[in-house]
Design an enzyme around this catalytic site. Structure first.
Site, PDB file in Angstrom:
ATOM      1  N   CYS A  92      11.581  -1.475   3.892  1.00 20.47           N
ATOM      2  CA  CYS A  92      11.079  -1.152   2.414  1.00 20.47           C
ATOM      3  C   CYS A  92      11.745  -0.804   1.361  1.00 20.47           C
ATOM      4  O   CYS A  92      11.784  -0.852   0.230  1.00 20.47           O
ATOM      5  CB  CYS A  92       9.758  -0.266   2.591  1.00 20.47           C
ATOM      6  SG  CYS A  92       9.895   1.256   3.422  1.00 20.47           S
ATOM      7  N   HIS A 127       6.748   5.296   3.101  1.00 23.81           N
ATOM      8  CA  HIS A 127       6.902   3.891   2.597  1.00 23.81           C
ATOM      9  C   HIS A 127       7.551   3.908   1.234  1.00 23.81           C
ATOM     10  O   HIS A 127       7.120   4.885   0.626  1.00 23.81           O
ATOM     11  CB  HIS A 127       5.779   3.090   2.691  1.00 23.81           C
ATOM     12  CG  HIS A 127       5.811   1.606   2.227  1.00 23.81           C
ATOM     13  ND1 HIS A 127       6.510   0.817   3.048  1.00 23.81           N
ATOM     14  CD2 HIS A 127       4.971   1.078   1.299  1.00 23.81           C
ATOM     15  CE1 HIS A 127       6.327  -0.338   2.381  1.00 23.81           C
ATOM     16  NE2 HIS A 127       5.559  -0.211   1.379  1.00 23.81           N
TER      17      HIS A 127
END
Length: 243
Positions: A95, A180
């Site tokens: 990510c 994330h």
């Protein structure tokens, strides 16, 4: 990297502006012109206008995930620019790299001078412009484009990512990152969130480019921080010129 070697599961990147600026340099960005700067306060008087893009890192919280699940397709009702560059995240823990590429791919036309010659980023974007978001994610996961290092040696993108991820931490390919990365860019008067795990880009709001960073902090407070106020491990970095 051997021809048949693949990185199905990448090491998670740390939310550390120094390391991410080193990664930017390795990807071919002129970090004497542009780099990531920590956003230490969301108060308006402490925000520096002129951000080209924003990285936001949040805990992979059940409350936050449920909030977005409950919003459903309402998130995607606002129209999205046809030329917005977006890719899916097909490799676990990639990510951070996806978020960086989302920012860079969407500002290259306006700020081409921030890239060095033979930049990995420009080559990657040129090779994936014709692909759909899923194909771009697969291209990234199995990327064969090599990065030319300052010492004259070449390395794969996966190796460059892993090199940065391993700095200062004990490497463990099975490690669950727990956080994330998402990115925000300003385009045609709108603030977009680009997250390779969501089904599409989100056009969150309209604003002027001068107010872009302030609007991003408002979006992150409302949609992330206030959804799980027990969590304190949020961080934000702005891509700025001249810092």
């Amino acid at each position: 990297m051997q021809e048949n070697q693949k990185f199905e599961n990448w090491l998670p990147l740390e939310s550390n502006s120094d390391l991410l600026n080193k990664y930017l340099f390795n990807l071919g960005v002129n970090t004497e012109i542009v780099n990531f700067v920590d956003v230490l306060s969301f108060e308006k008087e402490f925000l520096t206008p002129g951000a080209l893009g924003v990285l936001f890192v949040y805990p992979d919280s059940k409350l936050i995930n449920n909030y977005f699940f409950n919003l459903g397709d309402k998130l995607f009702e606002r129209p999205v620019a046809n030329d917005l560059y977006y890719m899916k995240q097909e490799a676990e823990n990639a990510c951070g790299t996806v978020a960086i590429l989302h920012i860079m791919a969407n500002i290259l036309n306006e700020y081409p001078f921030i890239l060095n010659e033979e930049s990995f980023i420009s080559t990657f974007v040129q090779n994936t412009l014709h692909l759909n978001p899923e194909q771009r994610g697969t291209f990234l996961k199995d990327c064969k484009i090599e990065i030319k290092k300052e010492n004259g040696q070449n390395q794969s993108l996966q190796q460059a990512h892993q090199e940065i991820a391993e700095e200062g931490v004990e490497p463990d390919i099975e490690l669950k990152p727990g956080h994330h990365f998402v990115s925000y860019i300003w385009k045609n008067g709108c603030v977009y969130e680009l997250d390779g795990r969501k089904k599409a880009p989100i056009n969150f709001a309209e604003c002027s480019q001068e107010d872009f960073l302030e609007k991003v902090t408002e979006i992150c407070k409302e949609n992330y921080i206030q959804q799980d106020e027990k969590c304190i491990s949020f961080s934000m970095m702005a891509l700025q010129i001249g810092f």
